[in-house]
Motif scaffolding. Structure first.
Motif, PDB file in Angstrom:
ATOM      1  N   LYS A 191      -6.248  -0.746   4.285  1.00  0.00           N
ATOM      2  CA  LYS A 191      -5.208  -0.399   3.312  1.00  0.00           C
ATOM      3  C   LYS A 191      -5.692   0.658   2.328  1.00  0.00           C
ATOM      4  O   LYS A 191      -4.966   1.585   1.988  1.00  0.00           O
ATOM      5  CB  LYS A 191      -4.796  -1.642   2.522  1.00  0.00           C
ATOM      6  CG  LYS A 191      -3.732  -2.451   3.209  1.00  0.00           C
ATOM      7  CD  LYS A 191      -3.193  -3.513   2.254  1.00  0.00           C
ATOM      8  CE  LYS A 191      -1.855  -4.021   2.752  1.00  0.00           C
ATOM      9  NZ  LYS A 191      -1.317  -5.093   1.931  1.00  0.00           N
TER      10      LYS A 191
ATOM     11  N   HIS B 104       2.054   4.920   0.695  1.00  0.00           N
ATOM     12  CA  HIS B 104       1.740   5.666   1.916  1.00  0.00           C
ATOM     13  C   HIS B 104       2.191   7.099   1.837  1.00  0.00           C
ATOM     14  O   HIS B 104       3.038   7.547   2.588  1.00  0.00           O
ATOM     15  CB  HIS B 104       2.369   4.971   3.126  1.00  0.00           C
ATOM     16  CG  HIS B 104       1.330   4.301   3.967  1.00  0.00           C
ATOM     17  ND1 HIS B 104       0.176   4.918   4.348  1.00  0.00           N
ATOM     18  CD2 HIS B 104       1.268   3.050   4.471  1.00  0.00           C
ATOM     19  CE1 HIS B 104      -0.561   4.082   5.050  1.00  0.00           C
ATOM     20  NE2 HIS B 104       0.065   2.938   5.135  1.00  0.00           N
TER      21      HIS B 104
ATOM     22  N   ALA C  25       0.857  -1.174   0.000  1.00  0.00           N
ATOM     23  CA  ALA C  25       0.000   0.000   0.000  1.00  0.00           C
ATOM     24  C   ALA C  25       0.894   1.225   0.000  1.00  0.00           C
ATOM     25  O   ALA C  25       1.724   1.387   0.887  1.00  0.00           O
ATOM     26  CB  ALA C  25      -0.896  -0.012   1.234  1.00  0.00           C
TER      27      ALA C  25
ATOM     28  N   ALA D  88      -9.460  -4.713   0.915  1.00  0.00           N
ATOM     29  CA  ALA D  88      -8.541  -3.576   1.027  1.00  0.00           C
ATOM     30  C   ALA D  88      -9.155  -2.506   1.930  1.00  0.00           C
ATOM     31  O   ALA D  88      -8.464  -1.867   2.727  1.00  0.00           O
ATOM     32  CB  ALA D  88      -8.237  -3.005  -0.352  1.00  0.00           C
TER      33      ALA D  88
END
Ligand code: ADP
Ligand code: ZN
Ligand code: ZN
Length: 671
Positions: free
Chosen positions: A241, A132, A130, A236
């Protein structure tokens, strides 16, 4: 090792029975399952996946009646207590069993017997890094009112519902995106849910979001995802996420453990209401969810629903206004009415409208012709004996679809070849009556053979991906004249469009449905709003037989405020929503009399002080697919009183044990 003590799982199952069922769990590895986990159980001689809503040391069910749960899906982290409370609220409010709300809200692949799909999706997701970095890219400079709105939404703390009332093209999307940027920057794990009414609007917004937040995971949730994709995207979101979740109404029930902001775009749109099964309003549930989590929510529209407008007027919602279009020099289009009594249409188009289209063609600009009726003609008829193409199974007509050489019922999907001669008198000259999008397309193509004409409606976009392809063609400027139903009216940011022609809006003026004028107004404002978005002067031409009608006057002046205030006043005087709360009991039977009889029984089966129960009546479209339908409207000025009554009523109705199929809708939109 001491002997493990079994525990008892209370499991909600997707059945019409209003009950949670107890199962025994041996606890062999000393691990107790958790509330919010899914479990495989056998129920009514089938194996099904249910949702654990309680874990107890004892059960009231006699031991010999208790079955063991077969497996617990321990690889999936439990759904949170907040999510369970959301499903519980929806079940309670809409008078349905919890299992019927909670389980269909989950991806199908979670509810199947094997865990293959789940394991595969989990593995795939674990490998996905993921990103960030919540920093937004290419943030345009907002105008002052956009900035004020974005700051008000993005900086809000606690439960803060805002109504973003902004004219079409005022840049509401940009306000949402910059409010999102503020929330993402402030909340290290924060998630944002963005709802749009139509699946066709997701690609445009998805593109905008991805371009703006390249370092943030976005998940989409809507009905055209494959089951595999849906599972992955749902997970997700569930694992936190995905920081932004974009979806249609079904996404309101997604699991979002760190939800910090909800955005409802085009909040007035009737598509937020589910029209079958659990008939919920995703907008209303969203407001509840925001309240539950004590987070801000923004409802955006150029034509807010009267419910939301009422809340904004009374101060329950904060009103944020965008009065002007955002693009430099872009102004709202000029709206003109064409009196069809004077300028008689040929092929459905008046001379003035045809001239306006021709002008656009000469200038290389796009025109949109809006007609909310698909097919070639709504009916065919025999002029010698009066026969018309009625559906044999419904109280409605068979619509002529000429390109497909078929007659089709839009209600029960009955199809047949176009008869060669009249079934009653044998006359071979059967005539189409009235006009749908296909016929308008044909007429325009004949009138302007060089023009690139494109029709967008449910028929032209049946194939997966074809709607998107059609919209892309328009955006690329490869279309001169676009003809469409409501599918094209909403949300799209067409840059080269400078003319909107509205062909036949009058029918809605005289509808029995008291919401018809609110809807027509919103629809006209929305479709008018597709014109002139890039700063080229543009116009909207409305063909009507009633140019004096005040509704059109309000459209001409882009005057939502006064129109809404006048409608609200009418509603207050007539004691209608939002000043009154309603529920609708529907009954379906082979014969109308049975449905009415059941509803009469329902009307009389319970004392009901403070509640008005009207008489049972047949539905406007009484018969659909050989089933007769009737309805009973229940009303109260007090929502709690209505809710209390409904709760008891549903129990009583279940006990009536009638063979009539019935369903209850709370806050119905179509009456
Ligand atoms: P709405 O949803 O309110 O109808 P959109 O969000 O589609 O309007 O925006 C209309 C157009 O205005 C879009 O093309 C968008 O890129 C543009 N726009 C939005 N904000 C600004 C701004 N601050 N400056 C210039 N253009 C803008
Ligand atoms: Zn005939
Ligand atoms: Zn039919």
């Amino acid at each position: 090792m001491n002997n493990p003590r079994p525990c008892y799982l209370q499991i909600a199952i997707d059945t019409p029975l209003n009950a949670v069922f107890d199962y025994r769990w041996p606890c062999e590895d000393d691990q107790r399952p958790h509330v919010g986990q899914l479990a495989l159980v056998s129920f009514a001689r089938r194996e099904v996946v249910g949702l654990i809503v309680g874990v107890a040391d004892t059960s009231d069910v006699p031991v010999d009646k208790l079955k063991d749960a077969l497996a617990v899906r321990s690889q999936l982290s439990p759904l949170s207590a907040k999510w369970l409370a959301l499903a519980g609220f929806a079940a309670d409010y809409y008078q349905r069993p919890l299992g019927e709300v909670a389980l269909p809200g989950l991806p199908k692949n979670l509810r199947v017997l094997t865990t293959v799909a789940l394991d595969r999706a989990l593995k795939k997701l674990a490998k996905l890094d993921a990103p960030h970095d919540p920093a937004p890219a290419n943030m345009p400079v907002l105008n002052a009112s956009q900035q004020a709105a974005a700051d008000a939404i993005g900086g809000a703390q606690g439960f803060t519902p805002s109504l973003l009332y902004g004219v079409t093209g005022s840049g509401k999307t940009e306000v949402y995106l910059q409010a999102c940027a503020q929330v993402l920057a402030r909340e290290p794990e924060g998630q944002i849910l963005i709802l749009v009414p139509e699946i066709n609007l997701t690609p445009q917004l998805e593109g905008n979001i991805r371009a703006r937040f390249p370092g943030v995971m976005l998940a989409t949730l809507h009905s055209s995802l494959s089951e595999g994709e849906r599972m992955l995207h749902w997970l997700a979101a569930h694992q936190g996420k995905a920081r932004i979740v974009l979806g249609t109404r079904l996404a309101i029930l997604s699991s979002l453990p760190h939800l910090k902001l909800i955005v409802i775009d085009e909040e007035h749109d009737p598509s937020y209401k589910q029209q079958e099964g659990l008939r919920y309003s995703a907008r209303d549930l969203a407001v509840w969810r925001a309240w539950q989590l004590q987070i801000p929510i923004v409802l955006g529209s150029a034509t807010p629903s009267l419910e939301s407008w009422h809340h904004a007027q009374s101060g329950r919602y904060r009103k944020l206004e965008l009065r002007e279009r955002a693009v430099q020099n872009a102004v709202l289009p000029t709206v003109k009415l064409i009196d069809m009594e004077r300028d008689k249409p040929a092929d459905g188009l008046t001379a003035q409208l045809i001239a306006a289209v021709r002008q656009r063609l000469e200038r290389g600009e796009q025109s949109l012709l809006f007609l909310n009726r698909r097919g070639y003609a709504p009916v065919i008829c025999c002029e010698s004996c009066g026969w018309i193409s009625e559906c044999t199974r419904c109280t409605s007509f068979m619509v002529l679809h000429r390109p497909e050489h078929r007659l089709r019922c839009h209600h029960c999907s009955l199809e047949m070849r176009i008869p060669r001669h009249c079934p009653t008198c044998g006359n071979v000259d059967l005539q189409p009556l009235g006009r749908g999008t296909q016929r308008v397309e044909e007429g325009l193509q004949a009138m302007f053979p060089q023009a690139r004409v494109l029709r967008i409606d449910a028929d032209s976009t049946r194939k997966k991906g074809s709607a998107q392809e059609a919209f892309d063609t328009v955006h690329r400027g490869e279309v001169d004249i676009l003809i469409g139903t409501q599918m094209v009216a909403k949300g799209h940011d067409f840059k080269k469009l400078t003319l909107v022609g509205i062909l036949n809006p009058d029918t809605a003026l005289f509808s029995q449905d008291y919401r018809a004028s609110e809807r027509l107004f919103a629809q006209l404002m929305q479709v008018a709003g597709r014109a002139g978005r890039a700063g080229i002067p543009s116009e909207v031409l409305i063909q009507t037989r009633y140019p004096q009608h005040p509704l059109y006057g309000a459209v001409v002046h882009h005057d939502y405020d006064h129109f809404a205030s006048a409608l609200l006043e009418e509603r207050e005087q007539a004691a209608l929503p939002p000043y009154l709360f309603q529920a609708l009991l529907r009954a379906e039977a082979r014969e109308l009399a049975m449905a009415i009889e059941f509803l009469t029984m329902a009307r009389d089966c319970l004392e009901h002080p403070g509640i008005t129960i009207n008489d049972p009546i047949p539905m406007t479209m009484t018969r659909v697919h050989n089933v007769d339908r009737a309805q009973l409207l229940v009303e109260s000025p007090s929502r709690p009183a209505l809710q209390a009554f409904l709760k008891e009523w549903v129990l009583t109705l279940r006990d009536l044990k009638s063979r009539v199929k019935w369903s209850l809708e709370v806050d119905p939109l179509d009456i």
